[in-house]
Design a protein around this motif. Structure first.
Motif, PDB file in Angstrom:
ATOM      1  N   LYS A  47       0.802  -1.224   0.000  1.00 61.90           N
ATOM      2  CA  LYS A  47       0.000   0.000   0.000  1.00 61.90           C
ATOM      3  C   LYS A  47       0.839   1.281   0.000  1.00 61.90           C
ATOM      4  CE  LYS A  47      -4.014  -1.965  -0.098  1.00 61.90           C
ATOM      5  NZ  LYS A  47      -5.108  -1.629  -1.006  1.00 61.90           N
ATOM      6  N   SER A  75      -7.590  -0.997   6.029  1.00 61.17           N
ATOM      7  CA  SER A  75      -7.351  -2.124   6.942  1.00 61.17           C
ATOM      8  C   SER A  75      -5.955  -1.981   7.545  1.00 61.17           C
ATOM      9  CB  SER A  75      -7.545  -3.454   6.226  1.00 61.17           C
ATOM     10  OG  SER A  75      -6.669  -3.542   5.132  1.00 61.17           O
ATOM     11  N   ASN A  77      -2.882  -0.918   6.268  1.00 51.97           N
ATOM     12  CA  ASN A  77      -1.694  -0.753   5.435  1.00 51.97           C
ATOM     13  C   ASN A  77      -1.696   0.545   4.636  1.00 51.97           C
ATOM     14  OD1 ASN A  77      -0.314  -3.075   6.213  1.00 51.97           O
ATOM     15  ND2 ASN A  77      -1.528  -4.356   4.850  1.00 51.97           N
ATOM     16  N   GLY A 184      -8.695  -6.814  -2.487  1.00 52.50           N
ATOM     17  CA  GLY A 184      -9.278  -6.064  -1.380  1.00 52.50           C
ATOM     18  C   GLY A 184     -10.012  -4.885  -2.006  1.00 52.50           C
ATOM     19  N   THR A 185      -9.265  -3.791  -2.240  1.00 53.68           N
ATOM     20  CA  THR A 185      -9.853  -2.723  -3.059  1.00 53.68           C
ATOM     21  C   THR A 185      -9.944  -3.174  -4.511  1.00 53.68           C
ATOM     22  OG1 THR A 185      -7.714  -1.744  -3.628  1.00 53.68           O
ATOM     23  CG2 THR A 185      -8.765  -0.961  -1.604  1.00 53.68           C
ATOM     24  N   GLY A 186      -9.115  -4.147  -4.891  1.00 47.90           N
ATOM     25  CA  GLY A 186      -9.060  -4.594  -6.292  1.00 47.90           C
ATOM     26  C   GLY A 186      -8.013  -3.845  -7.108  1.00 47.90           C
ATOM     27  N   GLY A 187      -7.344  -2.878  -6.474  1.00 47.18           N
ATOM     28  CA  GLY A 187      -6.363  -2.058  -7.202  1.00 47.18           C
ATOM     29  C   GLY A 187      -5.194  -2.860  -7.755  1.00 47.18           C
ATOM     30  N   THR A 188      -4.621  -3.726  -6.922  1.00 45.50           N
ATOM     31  CA  THR A 188      -3.470  -4.522  -7.366  1.00 45.50           C
ATOM     32  C   THR A 188      -3.882  -5.375  -8.560  1.00 45.50           C
ATOM     33  OG1 THR A 188      -2.749  -4.691  -5.062  1.00 45.50           O
ATOM     34  CG2 THR A 188      -1.736  -6.209  -6.636  1.00 45.50           C
ATOM     35  N   GLY A 234      -7.590  -7.035   4.857  1.00 49.26           N
ATOM     36  CA  GLY A 234      -7.168  -6.499   3.551  1.00 49.26           C
ATOM     37  C   GLY A 234      -7.839  -7.138   2.358  1.00 49.26           C
ATOM     38  N   SER A 278      -3.100 -12.343   4.052  1.00 45.29           N
ATOM     39  CA  SER A 278      -3.508 -12.277   2.639  1.00 45.29           C
ATOM     40  C   SER A 278      -2.468 -12.961   1.756  1.00 45.29           C
ATOM     41  CB  SER A 278      -3.743 -10.829   2.202  1.00 45.29           C
ATOM     42  OG  SER A 278      -2.545 -10.097   2.204  1.00 45.29           O
ATOM     43  N   PRO A 304       1.432  -9.323   0.022  1.00 46.49           N
ATOM     44  CA  PRO A 304       1.230  -7.881   0.268  1.00 46.49           C
ATOM     45  C   PRO A 304       1.822  -7.330   1.548  1.00 46.49           C
ATOM     46  CG  PRO A 304      -0.823  -8.926  -0.415  1.00 46.49           C
ATOM     47  CD  PRO A 304       0.146 -10.029  -0.097  1.00 46.49           C
ATOM     48  N   ASP A 305       1.797  -8.090   2.657  1.00 45.78           N
ATOM     49  CA  ASP A 305       2.347  -7.481   3.882  1.00 45.78           C
ATOM     50  C   ASP A 305       2.995  -8.529   4.785  1.00 45.78           C
ATOM     51  OD1 ASP A 305       0.190  -8.615   5.211  1.00 45.78           O
ATOM     52  OD2 ASP A 305      -0.529  -6.752   6.113  1.00 45.78           O
TER      53      ASP A 305
HETATM   54  C1  LIG Z   1      -2.655  -7.126   3.651  1.00 44.10           C
HETATM   55  C2  LIG Z   1      -3.355  -6.822   2.367  1.00 44.10           C
HETATM   56  N1  LIG Z   1      -3.344  -7.739   1.410  1.00 44.10           N
HETATM   57  C3  LIG Z   1      -3.985  -7.520   0.233  1.00 44.10           C
HETATM   58  C4  LIG Z   1      -4.659  -6.363  -0.008  1.00 44.10           C
HETATM   59  C5  LIG Z   1      -5.399  -6.234  -1.297  1.00 44.10           C
HETATM   60  O1  LIG Z   1      -4.835  -5.355  -2.212  1.00 44.10           O
HETATM   61  P1  LIG Z   1      -5.777  -4.485  -3.093  1.00 44.10           P
HETATM   62  O2  LIG Z   1      -6.458  -3.502  -2.186  1.00 44.10           O
HETATM   63  O3  LIG Z   1      -4.883  -3.810  -4.073  1.00 44.10           O
HETATM   64  O4  LIG Z   1      -6.790  -5.367  -3.742  1.00 44.10           O
HETATM   65  C6  LIG Z   1      -4.692  -5.399   0.974  1.00 44.10           C
HETATM   66  C7  LIG Z   1      -5.466  -4.180   0.816  1.00 44.10           C
HETATM   67  O5  LIG Z   1      -5.809  -3.498   1.765  1.00 44.10           O
HETATM   68  C8  LIG Z   1      -4.010  -5.621   2.201  1.00 44.10           C
HETATM   69  O6  LIG Z   1      -4.004  -4.703   3.188  1.00 44.10           O
END
Ligand SMILES: Cc1ncc(COP(=O)(O)O)c(C=O)c1O
Length: 326
Positions: A47, A75, A77, A184-188, A234, A278, A304-305
């Motif tokens: 993020k 959430s 990040n 999550g947001t779907g951005g990735t 997330g 995630s 992602p994290d």
């Molecule tokens: C830990 C984690 N994994 C995955 C995602 C999903 O990424 P995206 O929001 O780009 O779909 C998020 C988004 O908040 C996240 O915090």
């Protein structure tokens, strides 16, 4: 100086994360599985990329000015990424979070002097006080604030179209069969899938959705079913939000909390990769895919994290037991 990885500010260190091949957990699997370690960004998640991109784009377009308060629901990040950008560029951050957010993320947000507004995570999505509904209300009542709106602002997807997608393409030398990622947001997913499909339409794209979220059913049936709650921070949502883009997705898998957390623990213990829930969901997806293939493929995913954000939850036996997940 970039090739030496020497930067003028910590903000320049966002992105260009390593891509690593998994080699322990993949015993018996012929496919090659690669993961992009997004927890190695300065604030510890993917993020950081969108926080930097959304704010810098708003600056260029004159939509935000120094000193302004940034309000976002997150959430955790995105809020941490925004805190980094705010410190470097002279803004303040207020974040709306669910009260189920991990202690580690809350502590880190407090350490960074972020104002925190907690909402009851058990509220039904239609409640005016729910996570999704209350933020625009707080924004409307706060004159002069800036709302990046990561869930509906397509600059989020654009971030990954211009950064994450091209990095993956280059790191894989353009040889990719499958891209698998949580949503999550779907951005990735939106940004990376668009970039990769433009480069090579044969690449298959698979989205991962937690049991309880609406994306999986919507993709497969076109219906918006009322769902439950997931503990995977997330991923997933209760609404069809603006950044979710199914146009390049070929298939979606559903993952339970237990499957995701069990795979996050496996990742830590078997690969020594300290990634969070995630990432466990993504690992579950790539292993399910790899086991279903009749010939070896090159599969890429995103972690992602960091596991360090979930030491009191996913990596704590008592907590796992209390949720019936062990
Ligand atoms: C830990 C984690 N994994 C995955 C995602 C999903 O990424 P995206 O929001 O780009 O779909 C998020 C988004 O908040 C996240 O915090």
């Amino acid at each position: 100086m970039k090739d030496k990885r020497t930067y003028n500010s910590v903000l320049e260190a966002v992105g260009n994360t390593p891509l690593v091949r998994l080699n322990k957990i993949t015993n018996g699997i012929e496919s090659e599985i690669f993961a992009k370690l997004e927890f190695l960004n300065p604030m510890g998640s993917i993020k950081d990329r969108i926080a930097k991109y959304m704010i810098e784009k708003a600056e260029k377009e004159g939509r935000i000015k120094e000193g302004q308060l940034i309000i976002e629901n997150s959430s955790g990040n995105t809020a941490l990424g925004l805190a980094l950008v705010a410190i470097q560029k002279g803004y303040k951050v207020k974040v709306v979070v669910r009260d189920s957010l991990s202690k580690e993320k809350l502590d880190q947000l407090r350490a960074l002097d972020v104002e925190i507004h907690k909402v009851d995570h058990t509220l039904p999505p239609e409640s005016p006080d729910s996570y999704n509904n209350i933020t625009p209300h707080i924004v409307a009542q706060t004159p002069g604030c800036f709302f990046p709106d990561q869930h509906n602002n397509r600059d989020n997807n654009e971030t990954h179209y211009y950064t994450t997608g091209p990095e993956i393409w280059e790191q894989m030398d353009g040889r990719i069969d499958y891209f698998v990622a949580g949503m999550g947001t779907g951005g990735t997913m939106g940004g990376v899938s668009r970039f990769l499909k433009e480069k090579d339409p044969h690449i298959k794209i698979i989205g991962i959705d937690p049991a309880g979220s609406i994306f999986y059913d919507y993709f497969h049936t076109g219906k918006l079913e009322k769902e439950g709650k997931s503990l995977i921070e997330g991923l997933g949502d209760e609404f069809l939000i603006g950044c979710v883009d199914f146009s390049n997705i070929d298939d979606m898998y559903r993952v339970t909390d237990k499957e995701a957390f069990h795979h996050a623990r496996l990742l830590v213990r078997k690969e020594g990769i300290m990634a969070g829930g995630s990432s466990g969901a993504a690992l579950f997806g790539v292993l399910k895919l790899a086991r279903s293939l009749d010939k070896p493929a090159r599969i890429v995913t995103i972690f992602p994290d960091s596991a360090s954000r979930y030491l009191s939850t996913i990596f704590n036996d008592k907590w796992m037991q209390s949720k019936g997940l062990l």
